[in-house]
Design an enzyme around this catalytic site. Structure first.
Site, PDB file in Angstrom:
ATOM      1  CG  HIS A 175      -2.070  -0.965   1.108  1.00 60.76           C
ATOM      2  ND1 HIS A 175      -3.189  -0.907   1.907  1.00 60.76           N
ATOM      3  CD2 HIS A 175      -2.257  -2.053   0.305  1.00 60.76           C
ATOM      4  CE1 HIS A 175      -4.015  -1.910   1.600  1.00 60.76           C
ATOM      5  NE2 HIS A 175      -3.448  -2.615   0.625  1.00 60.76           N
ATOM      6  CG  ASP A 194      -3.573   1.563   4.709  1.00 57.81           C
ATOM      7  OD1 ASP A 194      -2.842   0.927   3.912  1.00 57.81           O
ATOM      8  OD2 ASP A 194      -4.655   1.110   5.127  1.00 57.81           O
ATOM      9  NE  ARG A 259      -7.806  -1.255   2.884  1.00 60.93           N
ATOM     10  CZ  ARG A 259      -7.509  -2.260   2.064  1.00 60.93           C
ATOM     11  NH1 ARG A 259      -7.603  -2.084   0.730  1.00 60.93           N
ATOM     12  NH2 ARG A 259      -7.124  -3.426   2.539  1.00 60.93           N
ATOM     13  CB  ALA A 300     -14.664   0.619   3.813  1.00 67.45           C
ATOM     14  CE1 TYR A 302     -21.341   6.349  -2.179  1.00 69.08           C
ATOM     15  CE2 TYR A 302     -22.092   4.087  -2.453  1.00 69.08           C
ATOM     16  CZ  TYR A 302     -21.706   5.302  -3.007  1.00 69.08           C
ATOM     17  OH  TYR A 302     -21.686   5.452  -4.360  1.00 69.08           O
ATOM     18  CG  ASP A 304     -23.071   1.618   3.481  1.00 69.33           C
ATOM     19  OD1 ASP A 304     -22.142   1.183   4.197  1.00 69.33           O
ATOM     20  OD2 ASP A 304     -23.130   1.406   2.254  1.00 69.33           O
ATOM     21  CD  GLU A 340     -18.977   1.686   6.710  1.00 71.04           C
ATOM     22  OE1 GLU A 340     -18.116   1.761   5.818  1.00 71.04           O
ATOM     23  OE2 GLU A 340     -20.179   1.438   6.488  1.00 71.04           O
TER      24      GLU A 340
END
Length: 485
Positions: A175, A194, A259, A300, A302, A304, A340
């Protein structure tokens, strides 16, 4: 090997309105565009002839069209900057960087950007790269990343006169992100991931994408908090005076909470877009705004509460993280979990689009992928992002974003709204093959696309599941628009 073939795509017979000026290497250098409206048009078929220009490159990482008519690219493992003549695939090595440290799956020679004035007789024949290096003189490894500028000598076709723009950036074997480009403001923009923390062998290392630099760290040139960030730099590596104040500090940080943003591009009116890898779902396409927080690792996709919780392995208690066995599906009880919806931040910004949002009851385990489960997850692994401007080019493609994907060996095309603040319709998939598409470049007339592929790795099998048998390993593939019929 690819052979000459036709690809049928949705197109449009009307010419798109002109858009921002684009340099030959495909980077926007001016903002503003004459108009935000485009005519709707009927769907018709567009044909492309495809061929493999060359193969057996050593993990090509970035590719751009140069003002000399060559394709310029970096080889992540080969540690070379290479120029390739697109007509016949003849290669010229501009430089080999022996000091590059490469030992893992995502480190080595990484980014590449050409100065907008390269070969224009203005004394700025500069080429910029980034790479990982080891600052530990002993047997241990302490990876860092630097951005370096070289001067191109057209007489010898080589790079020399190195100048370190910035050193000591975070570096990892995972990453790193490492997308570098010039903006319309002639500033350098660079993505830092990250570092792959909080998973696999790095599960006990905390994610610091939300951490912000202090004034003391900036004064000491300590860039350790620059993980999970989009950076904005002056060409000499200094901090632009108009960078955003974030947490009361002005630094190179332009946005945070990312990320693994491997794609970055400028669109109409200087809008900045990025894409990034999600964990097991929710790869993101983002409109980047200065000073905004994009939520990772708390959110991560939306916000939701669907198919993702922030499982913070580094904070395991009472059992230590080091005593735990990594599990990608159900963490041990000692690992804190956060929904979240528990995250709140005044500067949080949701993505324009995700690939893909799924429900909480989604079964991430697919027997078809065996031990390569991540290939079957609802993600595409976006590896680059490029704006396709309106004006001359492929009919109907104006004002869209193109993203290469490591999974399914495909090019995804996303239509933007006239103001560029949202997306229109569903993404269109082009050029699907059994490859890992890493990056793309466009010819000056934007009618030929050049896509580089990974030399090895895992991707989606044409018969379902996963495969390591790539069709065109370490190759440059050409897709030339041949008109519509």
């Amino acid at each position: 090997m690819l052979t000459t073939a036709s690809w049928t795509l949705a197109g449009c017979g009307h010419a798109d309105l002109p858009d921002d000026p684009i340099e030959s290497h495909g980077q926007a250098i001016a903002s503003g565009g004459p108009g935000d409206e485009e005519e709707d048009c009927a769907e018709e078929e567009a044909s492309f002839a495809s061929r493999e220009i060359t193969r057996d490159l050593s993990f090509p990482m970035r590719i751009v069209w140069g003002p000399d008519g060559y394709l310029w690219l970096t080889e992540r493992v080969g540690k070379r900057v290479v120029r390739v003549r697109p007509e016949d695939g003849v290669r010229t090595t501009a430089i080999t960087l022996s000091e590059v440290f490469q030992s893992g799956g995502q480190d080595g020679l990484l980014a590449l950007a050409l100065h907008p004035d390269l070969l224009k007789g203005k004394g700025k024949d500069y080429v910029y790269v980034s790479f990982t290096y080891d600052v530990d003189p002993g047997p241990a490894v302490d990876r860092r990343t630097k951005i370096r500028r070289y001067t191109y000598d057209p007489a010898t076709e080589t790079l020399g006169s190195p100048f370190d723009v910035i050193t000591g950036l975070p570096g990892s074997d995972d990453h790193n992100s490492a997308r570098l480009l010039f903006g319309p403001d002639r500033k350098l923009y660079y993505t830092v991931g990250d570092q792959g923390n909080n998973q696999f062998a790095r599960k006990c290392l905390p994610i610091r994408a939300q951490a912000l630099p202090t004034a003391a760290e900036v004064a000491a040139q300590d860039w350790s908090t620059y993980v999970g960030k989009v950076l904005r730099l002056n060409v000499d590596g200094s901090i632009p005076h108009d960078n955003p104040w974030i947490g009361g500090v002005r630094s190179h940080v332009y946005s945070y909470g990312h990320r693994n943003p491997q794609g970055l591009t400028f669109g109409r009116d200087g809008k900045l877009y990025a894409n990034e890898h999600g964990p097991k779902s929710d790869d993101e396409l983002n409109l980047i705004k200065p000073g905004k927080n994009y939520g990772w690792p708390h959110v991560a996709g939306y916000q939701d509460d669907q198919a993702y919780t922030y499982d913070n392995w580094s904070a395991s208690s009472p059992e230590s993280c080091e005593s735990l066995v990594w599990n990608d599906y159900v963490p041990p009880p000692s690992v804190p979990r956060q929904l979240e919806s528990a995250f709140s931040h005044p500067y949080f910004k949701e993505p324009l689009l995700t690939f893909f949002t799924v429900d909480n009851d989604y079964d991430f385990f697919d027997p078809a992928c065996g031990f390569l489960q991540y290939i079957c997850w609802p993600t595409i692994a976006p590896s680059s992002l490029h704006y396709y401007p309106s004006g001359h080019g492929i009919p109907g493609w104006g004002n869209t974003l193109l993203m290469t994907a490591l999974k399914k060996g495909a090019l995804y095309q996303v239509k933007l709204s006239a103001n560029g603040k949202s997306v229109v319709g569903e993404p269109v998939v082009h050029f699907q093959s059994t490859n890992r598409y890493r990056d793309l470049a466009m010819s000056p007339d934007r009618k030929t696309l050049y896509i580089i592929t990974d030399t090895a790795g895992n991707t989606s099998s044409p018969t379902g599941g996963a495969t390591t048998a790539l069709e065109n390993p370490g190759a440059i593939l050409e897709f030339k628009y041949t008109g519509s019929h």
